[in-house]
Design a protein around this motif. Structure first.
Motif, PDB file in Angstrom:
ATOM      1  N   ILE A  79      13.775  51.688 -94.129  1.00 18.07           N
ATOM      2  CA  ILE A  79      13.904  52.461 -95.362  1.00 18.07           C
ATOM      3  C   ILE A  79      12.620  53.281 -95.492  1.00 18.07           C
ATOM      4  N   VAL A  80      12.746  54.573 -95.367  1.00 18.26           N
ATOM      5  CA  VAL A  80      11.579  55.460 -95.305  1.00 18.26           C
ATOM      6  C   VAL A  80      10.846  55.491 -96.639  1.00 18.26           C
ATOM      7  N   ARG A  81      11.594  55.647 -97.727  1.00 17.56           N
ATOM      8  CA  ARG A  81      10.967  55.650 -99.051  1.00 17.56           C
ATOM      9  C   ARG A  81      12.027  55.504-100.125  1.00 17.56           C
ATOM     10  N   VAL A  82      11.601  55.015-101.271  1.00 19.35           N
ATOM     11  CA  VAL A  82      12.420  54.987-102.476  1.00 19.35           C
ATOM     12  C   VAL A  82      11.653  55.763-103.534  1.00 19.35           C
ATOM     13  N   ASP A  83      12.218  56.866-103.983  1.00 19.51           N
ATOM     14  CA  ASP A  83      11.592  57.713-105.002  1.00 19.51           C
ATOM     15  C   ASP A  83      12.292  57.438-106.330  1.00 19.51           C
ATOM     16  N   SER A  84      11.659  56.601-107.156  1.00 20.16           N
ATOM     17  CA  SER A  84      12.308  56.176-108.398  1.00 20.16           C
ATOM     18  C   SER A  84      12.405  57.314-109.407  1.00 20.16           C
ATOM     19  N   ARG A  85      11.479  58.268-109.351  1.00 18.61           N
ATOM     20  CA  ARG A  85      11.532  59.383-110.302  1.00 18.61           C
ATOM     21  C   ARG A  85      12.651  60.363-109.949  1.00 18.61           C
ATOM     22  N   ALA A  86      12.764  60.685-108.677  1.00 19.99           N
ATOM     23  CA  ALA A  86      13.838  61.581-108.241  1.00 19.99           C
ATOM     24  C   ALA A  86      15.165  60.842-108.081  1.00 19.99           C
ATOM     25  N   ARG A  87      15.113  59.513-108.124  1.00 17.79           N
ATOM     26  CA  ARG A  87      16.287  58.661-107.922  1.00 17.79           C
ATOM     27  C   ARG A  87      16.941  58.956-106.570  1.00 17.79           C
ATOM     28  N   VAL A  88      16.124  58.899-105.535  1.00 14.18           N
ATOM     29  CA  VAL A  88      16.573  59.138-104.172  1.00 14.18           C
ATOM     30  C   VAL A  88      15.971  58.075-103.266  1.00 14.18           C
ATOM     31  N   ALA A  89      16.764  57.585-102.336  1.00 11.84           N
ATOM     32  CA  ALA A  89      16.258  56.711-101.276  1.00 11.84           C
ATOM     33  C   ALA A  89      16.513  57.391 -99.939  1.00 11.84           C
ATOM     34  N   VAL A  90      15.537  57.300 -99.040  1.00 11.24           N
ATOM     35  CA  VAL A  90      15.671  57.869 -97.703  1.00 11.24           C
ATOM     36  C   VAL A  90      15.653  56.716 -96.706  1.00 11.24           C
ATOM     37  N   VAL A 186      24.692  63.443 -84.384  1.00 10.86           N
ATOM     38  CA  VAL A 186      24.185  62.064 -84.421  1.00 10.86           C
ATOM     39  C   VAL A 186      23.149  62.017 -85.531  1.00 10.86           C
ATOM     40  N   VAL A 187      23.406  61.213 -86.557  1.00 18.23           N
ATOM     41  CA  VAL A 187      22.539  61.149 -87.732  1.00 18.23           C
ATOM     42  C   VAL A 187      21.357  60.218 -87.468  1.00 18.23           C
ATOM     43  N   THR A 188      20.158  60.683 -87.832  1.00 18.68           N
ATOM     44  CA  THR A 188      18.950  59.859 -87.657  1.00 18.68           C
ATOM     45  C   THR A 188      18.251  59.552 -88.978  1.00 18.68           C
ATOM     46  N   GLU A 189      18.641  60.224 -90.068  1.00 16.61           N
ATOM     47  CA  GLU A 189      18.044  59.942 -91.378  1.00 16.61           C
ATOM     48  C   GLU A 189      19.013  60.378 -92.465  1.00 16.61           C
ATOM     49  N   VAL A 190      19.080  59.590 -93.541  1.00  9.96           N
ATOM     50  CA  VAL A 190      20.010  59.846 -94.643  1.00  9.96           C
ATOM     51  C   VAL A 190      19.262  59.715 -95.968  1.00  9.96           C
ATOM     52  N   ALA A 191      19.450  60.675 -96.857  1.00  8.70           N
ATOM     53  CA  ALA A 191      18.920  60.586 -98.223  1.00  8.70           C
ATOM     54  C   ALA A 191      20.078  60.413 -99.181  1.00  8.70           C
ATOM     55  N   VAL A 192      20.000  59.391-100.026  1.00  6.97           N
ATOM     56  CA  VAL A 192      21.103  59.070-100.931  1.00  6.97           C
ATOM     57  C   VAL A 192      20.646  59.096-102.378  1.00  6.97           C
ATOM     58  N   LYS A 193      21.603  59.336-103.269  1.00  4.84           N
ATOM     59  CA  LYS A 193      21.344  59.261-104.705  1.00  4.84           C
ATOM     60  C   LYS A 193      21.286  57.809-105.149  1.00  4.84           C
ATOM     61  N   LEU A 194      20.401  57.516-106.070  1.00  3.15           N
ATOM     62  CA  LEU A 194      20.344  56.206-106.707  1.00  3.15           C
ATOM     63  C   LEU A 194      20.728  56.366-108.177  1.00  3.15           C
ATOM     64  N   LEU A 195      21.378  55.356-108.705  1.00  4.04           N
ATOM     65  CA  LEU A 195      21.810  55.373-110.099  1.00  4.04           C
ATOM     66  C   LEU A 195      21.164  54.223-110.863  1.00  4.04           C
ATOM     67  N   PRO A 196      20.959  54.387-112.182  1.00  7.13           N
ATOM     68  CA  PRO A 196      20.458  53.265-112.986  1.00  7.13           C
ATOM     69  C   PRO A 196      21.486  52.137-113.029  1.00  7.13           C
ATOM     70  N   LYS A 197      21.041  50.923-112.888  1.00 11.20           N
ATOM     71  CA  LYS A 197      21.962  49.788-112.967  1.00 11.20           C
ATOM     72  C   LYS A 197      22.527  49.709-114.379  1.00 11.20           C
ATOM     73  N   PRO A 198      23.842  49.551-114.530  1.00 10.39           N
ATOM     74  CA  PRO A 198      24.433  49.443-115.866  1.00 10.39           C
ATOM     75  C   PRO A 198      23.864  48.240-116.623  1.00 10.39           C
ATOM     76  N   GLN A 199      23.725  48.384-117.930  1.00 13.04           N
ATOM     77  CA  GLN A 199      23.216  47.277-118.743  1.00 13.04           C
ATOM     78  C   GLN A 199      24.171  46.096-118.742  1.00 13.04           C
ATOM     79  N   CYS A 200      25.453  46.395-118.636  1.00 12.28           N
ATOM     80  CA  CYS A 200      26.464  45.347-118.805  1.00 12.28           C
ATOM     81  C   CYS A 200      27.696  45.713-117.989  1.00 12.28           C
TER      82      CYS A 200
END
Length: 466
Positions: A79-90, A186-200
């Motif tokens: 996992i290259v990085r988790v950017d909590s402000r941009a809500r992206v994980a690479v 052939v994919v070597t890196e993927v950047a994905v959107k992250l979402l806030p975990k639902p409260q309930c």
């Protein structure tokens, strides 16, 4: 590089175990430069290459060539990085789906697409197949949650599609690459959107005494303007197999059950659960149970996510299908599958991503019995072609691979297939990257048409020949 048969045999198939081919060699690169060199060398020598993730795919998309290279991306596990402000994980393509959410959890974030195999399947494989999951109705498939990919074409040319910015200029080639089954890059890196975990989150288990009523209830929930976080259906043979395996607390007297989940703030969940209960009651639900706490919610979902291994305990083999239909036709398709069970003498428990009409019939058979395998193929072909007939498609998330290549001839016209081949050629002129998958030749379609006229069928998959 693996060359000995005892080392290469574990790569002879993916999750579609009915079709096998031992690869000539298996490459296990650790860096992008090594991936590039493998592709450049194979292009120069005219050698086919098949990329592979964790091998959990169910359509034979990672079936290797007998005289080519199986390119395993298993060592790309960072996992290259988790950017909590941009809500992206690479992440690199060998990272497990569930591991992305585990890395994002300390920030109160998660990655939404959750295939049933998420503890094992990789993000690279998810990109190749455009995977979904039980929560894809509300949060979308892989294509809706990936913002950028990096990789190489067959010739070894570096390519980057999409952007971590809100939009990317030019044509949407990212969406073209997602779901292309390893045929374009052939994919070597993927950047994905992250979402806030639902409260309930809470889930309703609704029981129905008739599968037709359960199918109609799915359409009724959506028609009421409700988009549940998850809306899944299982028939009685499936729930009975699952209950023996995990003890999920399912109603074993019901002909079918629906799992309807709501998530959000506690107030939003309470309101939506009440609205769904009202719709389900009007639709004929015989009983309803609402999860009382997070442990019970997870237990209800554990049964649905364990459906495939549970069925594997009651049959020597099973054929997991994947088609998509309009929601209002669910009941009709279930009745058709029951007719096919009688016609071919094979059992078929059913699980569905019912909210988006994605079917997963599980045909039970014994691969050691050649006639049972033949009947299974014919059974599957009829169901897939029925999906087309009622306005659906032959796949929702598993891809075409080699399994459904004949049904591509039914789904699409020759001029459409020629356009698909042209897209392939734009990325891979020599057609060396995962050849023989997903898009049939016109000659094959002509032969399939002749077999139909004679009342027969080609086998679902012929091993690619080079």
């Amino acid at each position: 590089m693996l060359r000995e048969e005892e080392d290469t045999r574990p790569y002879e198939c993916d999750g579609l175990t009915a079709y096998r081919q031992v690869p000539m060699v298996v490459a296990l690169p650790e860096t992008e430069e090594q991936v590039q060199r493998v592709l450049q060398t194979c292009t120069a020598m005219g050698v086919p290459v098949v990329p592979r993730g964790a091998g959990t795919g169910l359509s034979g998309g990672a079936l290797p060539p007998g005289n080519g290279v199986l390119l395993s991306m298993a060592k790309f596990m960072r996992i290259v990085r988790v950017d909590s402000r941009a809500r992206v994980a690479v992440a690199q393509p060998g990272v497990r789906n569930a591991a992305i959410s585990e890395a994002a959890a300390p920030y109160g974030l998660y990655y939404a697409p959750d295939p049933s195999s998420q503890i094992a399947c990789t993000i690279g494989g998810n990109v190749a197949e455009n995977s979904g999951g039980v929560h894809c109705l509300k949060y979308g498939l892989t294509v809706h949650n990936v913002v950028r990919v990096r990789g190489f074409t067959m010739s070894g040319e570096a390519i980057e599609l999409g952007s971590e910015a809100p939009d990317a200029p030019g044509y949407d080639l990212l969406a073209l690459a997602i779901g292309s089954e390893g045929m374009l890059i052939v994919v070597t890196e993927v950047a994905v959107k992250l979402l806030p975990k639902p409260q309930c989150a809470r889930v309703i288990m609704a029981s129905f005494d008739d599968v037709g009523k359960a199918g109609q209830a799915v359409a009724d929930v959506i028609a009421a303007g409700i988009i549940p976080a998850g809306l899944e259906m299982m028939d009685q043979p499936a729930t009975r197999a699952v209950e023996q395996f995990v003890g999920a607390g399912y109603d074993l007297q019901a002909a079918a059950i629906l799992l309807c989940e709501s998530d959000g703030t506690p107030e939003e969940v309470e309101d939506e659960i009440a609205r769904m209960q009202a719709v389900l009651e009007r639709s004929g639900a015989a009983r309803m149970t609402v999860s009382r706490d997070e442990a019970e919610r997870l237990r209800f979902w554990s049964g649905r996510k364990a459906a495939f291994p549970a069925v594997g305990r009651i049959s020597p083999d099973y054929y997991c299908m994947d088609g998509t239909i309009p929601r209002k036709r669910l009941g009709e398709i279930l009745q058709f599958i029951a007719q096919m069970e009688a016609k071919y003498g094979l059992r078929c428990p059913n699980v569905f991503h019912a909210g988006d009409g994605n079917l997963h019939p599980l045909i039970l058979f014994d691969a050691n019995d050649a006639d049972e395998l033949r009947r299974t193929e014919l059974f599957a072909a009829e169901v897939l072609e029925k999906c087309i007939e009622v306005g659906g498609t032959i796949t929702g998330e598993h891809g075409v691979g080699v399994e459904k290549i004949n049904q591509m001839c039914v789904q699409f016209q020759p001029d459409e297939l020629e356009m698909f081949q042209a897209v392939k050629a734009a990325f891979d002129p020599a057609r060396l990257l995962n050849p023989g998958k997903a898009v049939p030749t016109l000659a094959r379609c002509a032969e399939y048409g002749r077999m139909h006229v004679r009342g027969g069928k080609l086998p679902h998959a012929e091993l690619p020949r080079f």
